[in-house]
Design a protein around this motif. Sequence first.
Motif, mmCIF file in Angstrom:
data_model
loop_
_atom_site.group_PDB
_atom_site.id
_atom_site.type_symbol
_atom_site.label_atom_id
_atom_site.label_comp_id
_atom_site.label_asym_id
_atom_site.label_seq_id
_atom_site.Cartn_x
_atom_site.Cartn_y
_atom_site.Cartn_z
ATOM 1 N N SER A 155 0.430 4.862 6.205
ATOM 2 C CA SER A 155 1.262 3.659 6.219
ATOM 3 C C SER A 155 2.173 3.614 4.995
ATOM 4 N N ASN A 156 1.573 3.977 3.795
ATOM 5 C CA ASN A 156 2.380 4.055 2.561
ATOM 6 C C ASN A 156 3.516 5.072 2.718
ATOM 7 N N ALA A 157 3.193 6.238 3.325
ATOM 8 C CA ALA A 157 4.187 7.309 3.480
ATOM 9 C C ALA A 157 5.340 6.828 4.365
ATOM 10 N N GLY A 197 -0.828 -4.070 -3.597
ATOM 11 C CA GLY A 197 -1.210 -3.125 -4.666
ATOM 12 C C GLY A 197 -2.703 -2.818 -4.727
ATOM 13 N N ILE A 198 -3.405 -3.024 -3.603
ATOM 14 C CA ILE A 198 -4.861 -2.714 -3.646
ATOM 15 C C ILE A 198 -5.224 -1.560 -2.732
ATOM 16 N N GLY A 199 -4.293 -1.122 -1.874
ATOM 17 C CA GLY A 199 -4.580 -0.083 -0.876
ATOM 18 C C GLY A 199 -5.123 1.191 -1.496
ATOM 19 N N LEU A 200 -4.384 1.767 -2.466
ATOM 20 C CA LEU A 200 -4.805 3.061 -3.038
ATOM 21 C C LEU A 200 -6.055 2.911 -3.909
ATOM 22 N N SER A 201 -6.137 1.816 -4.647
ATOM 23 C CA SER A 201 -7.320 1.651 -5.518
ATOM 24 C C SER A 201 -8.597 1.584 -4.678
ATOM 25 N N GLY A 260 9.138 14.488 -2.191
ATOM 26 C CA GLY A 260 8.073 13.872 -1.393
ATOM 27 C C GLY A 260 6.733 13.854 -2.108
ATOM 28 N N ALA A 261 5.873 12.958 -1.622
ATOM 29 C CA ALA A 261 4.545 12.823 -2.270
ATOM 30 C C ALA A 261 3.475 13.564 -1.469
ATOM 31 N N ILE A 262 2.464 14.023 -2.196
ATOM 32 C CA ILE A 262 1.304 14.652 -1.525
ATOM 33 C C ILE A 262 0.052 13.886 -1.964
ATOM 34 N N PHE A 263 -0.693 13.403 -0.971
ATOM 35 C CA PHE A 263 -1.999 12.785 -1.262
ATOM 36 C C PHE A 263 -3.086 13.730 -0.771
ATOM 37 N N THR A 264 -3.970 14.141 -1.698
ATOM 38 C CA THR A 264 -4.997 15.131 -1.340
ATOM 39 C C THR A 264 -6.389 14.500 -1.449
ATOM 40 N N PRO A 281 10.785 9.814 -1.285
ATOM 41 C CA PRO A 281 11.290 10.031 -2.661
ATOM 42 C C PRO A 281 10.218 10.503 -3.640
ATOM 43 N N GLY A 282 8.984 10.478 -3.213
ATOM 44 C CA GLY A 282 7.892 10.863 -4.142
ATOM 45 C C GLY A 282 7.538 9.698 -5.074
ATOM 46 N N ILE A 283 6.622 9.967 -5.985
ATOM 47 C CA ILE A 283 6.166 8.895 -6.888
ATOM 48 C C ILE A 283 6.796 9.133 -8.254
ATOM 49 N N VAL A 325 -5.216 5.632 7.245
ATOM 50 C CA VAL A 325 -4.193 4.672 7.690
ATOM 51 C C VAL A 325 -3.360 4.214 6.503
ATOM 52 N N ASN A 326 -4.087 3.933 5.394
ATOM 53 C CA ASN A 326 -3.415 3.459 4.186
ATOM 54 C C ASN A 326 -2.409 4.474 3.652
ATOM 55 N N ILE A 327 -2.846 5.753 3.590
ATOM 56 C CA ILE A 327 -1.966 6.804 3.057
ATOM 57 C C ILE A 327 -0.746 7.000 3.977
ATOM 58 N N PHE A 343 -1.370 -2.650 -8.472
ATOM 59 C CA PHE A 343 -0.094 -1.999 -8.833
ATOM 60 C C PHE A 343 0.690 -1.754 -7.542
ATOM 61 N N THR A 344 1.884 -2.259 -7.541
ATOM 62 C CA THR A 344 2.744 -2.057 -6.361
ATOM 63 C C THR A 344 4.214 -1.997 -6.792
ATOM 64 N N THR A 345 4.955 -1.238 -6.034
ATOM 65 C CA THR A 345 6.405 -1.214 -6.273
ATOM 66 C C THR A 345 7.133 -1.929 -5.128
ATOM 67 N N LYS A 346 6.296 -2.467 -4.205
ATOM 68 C CA LYS A 346 6.899 -3.155 -3.041
ATOM 69 C C LYS A 346 7.024 -4.629 -3.389
ATOM 70 N N GLU A 347 8.248 -5.058 -3.490
ATOM 71 C CA GLU A 347 8.487 -6.383 -4.058
ATOM 72 C C GLU A 347 7.948 -7.529 -3.213
ATOM 73 N N GLN A 376 6.269 3.768 4.827
ATOM 74 C CA GLN A 376 7.070 2.772 4.098
ATOM 75 C C GLN A 376 7.966 3.440 3.045
ATOM 76 N N ALA A 377 7.417 4.497 2.382
ATOM 77 C CA ALA A 377 8.179 5.170 1.321
ATOM 78 C C ALA A 377 9.432 5.860 1.884
ATOM 79 N N MET A 378 9.369 6.273 3.198
ATOM 80 C CA MET A 378 10.484 7.038 3.760
ATOM 81 C C MET A 378 11.493 6.146 4.503
#
Length: 612
Positions: free
Chosen positions: A515-517, A573-577, A599-603, A549-551, A511-513, A564-568, A519-521
């Motif tokens: 949801s991030n994707a 900033g805790i989702g991925l960690s 684009g970003a790829i999460f594996t 846009p990728g990371i 869900v986190n990955i 760490f977050t780029t979302k103002e 938001q990124a698009m």
Amino acid sequence: MTKKSQREKNFLILIVLVVGLVLTIKLVQLSGLRAAYNSMHQQSTQQLNNLINYIENTLGRFEKFPEVLSTHPLLQEVLAHPNDLIKRDKLNLLLEEVSGVTQASDIYLINENGLTLSASNWRKKNSFVGSNLKVRPYFLQAMTGVSSHYYAVGLSSDKRGYYFAHPVTYQEQVIGVVVVKISIAAIENQHEQLINGDLYNFLIVAPDNVIFISDRKEWRLKKINFLREKTDSTPLDLKRYASRDIQQLDLTKISSPFFPPTLDASLYQINDSSTQEIIFAQQARMADANWQVHIWSSLKPINSEDSFLTIVSIGGYLLLVILVLFIKERMKNSQQLYQARLLLEQRVKERTEDLTAINHKLLAEIEQREHTQRQLENIQEELIQSAKLAVIGNMSASINHEINQPLTALKSYSQNALTYQERGMTNKVTGNLKHIIGLIDRLASIVSQFKNFTKKSTGIHIPVYVQKSINETLAIIKHQAQNERVQIFFKVPEQVFYIMGDGIRLEQVFVNILSNAIQAMKDIDKKQIYIQIKPIDSNVQILFRDNGPGILDTNIDKIFEPFFTTKESFGLGIGLSISQRIIESMQGQLIATNHCEGGAIFTISLPLHPFK
Ligand code: ADP
């Protein structure tokens, strides 16, 4: 200890050792030599008895012989008719024959005037016939009518002899004397064969202290100075020794601490011009002859015993000293060992105490860490829960929209149902109520999806069907995706993949990955997400690719860091960690890359579980 006192100590030990050695030698000698003297005394007594028996037997054989001979009628006839040469010759022959048979040295007949009328040695050059023996004591005594015996050096033969004399009587008148002489040399010669001349010498001493018989030629007819206790020894009868010069054999009594004092024997030194030997002297008296019979033993056995005992005592003493030193050294060593062991035990005790203290400290630290760990786990749990709620918060607009839509429909269906009711159009009321029930079911299903997702996880790992987890995630995310007009492509593979883990947490990661994707698009026109599952070796790989846009390259190492977050405005900033830790807790890996076309790829890689 100073060098000087050590030297003095060593010197003292040396003196004690030397004194000990001397004392040991003396003690061993005392007991050993006394035993040797006793043994010598025993053997010497035996020799003495043998000698006395032998002499008594030899003399005894001849003692009664003159008496028997005196009764022979021829003796009286010759004495009565001294000029009858035929008779004298006859007697000569008889005496010669008897002498030969009895082994007497000489037998002869003396008339009352001392003239020898007949003799067994009548043929010999120095025959007694014709000699006058009236001075001889044995003749004089026999003339008194009794038997006599006497030893002397022969006047005509110059040989030592022993004389047995007996009166010849006629009508109870002594008319002459018959004499049997035996040779002393014969006794000596015979006895020499019976006695071991190397170790023993014998001598027979007359009352006048003259050695009359001895196996040692040089001692014969010598006067000795000690042998009789009485000083009034019979004065020298010079006729007895013919013309011999009687010399002195000088003896000195010597004493030795090793000589047993109770022994009836003595040690003497012979002070002869040719020799200076020491002898062990033992004596006994022959009562009949009034002779002292002596056995003189050589000290050779005692001397060799002495040397042997000295060697044995030195050897024994040295062995004893070595043994004492050895025992002392052993005791010293064992004392040192004992001290070392005590020291070691003390050190071990100290170390053990130290270790016990350290151990207590460590246990306290471990307890502290466990406590901290538990606190951390609780915090982590809270964080995970917060992260979920954050996701839900992000999705709230679309959820809101999703729920509002059926609610608005519910409202209009309900109002219409009322209108139909007033108008009596019951068929339509039923239709509307069915729609209403359908909408309520839909609402319940939406709510239940989020209810499941927000539940707290058990933390227990069980086999999880990966495709099913993705499908359930897509059900949760689909409202947001639709809201944002995002297309999600997931081609379900034919192969079934299972991993070991916690299903709810795995969905949280997905869900986190996703949801991030989404938001990124948000500024992209054509928003697409591709989900792919494939096996690699013993792992299953789950890829999420978006065309956002990728990371940023500068951020690619930081995005897994906490906070760490780029979302103002809305990023925690805790989702991925948290997602990365969840995957690692299932022995897996979560990495982020950028696709070459954007684009970003999460594996996610997780170990496959062979669950069927
Ligand atoms: P948050 O979403 O609260 O920022 P996350 O830990 O989930 O926290 O994400 C951290 C950061 O990773 C995001 O702020 C974002 O910059 C970056 N990120 C995550 N997913 C993507 C993605 N698909 N495309 C680009 N950047 C992403």
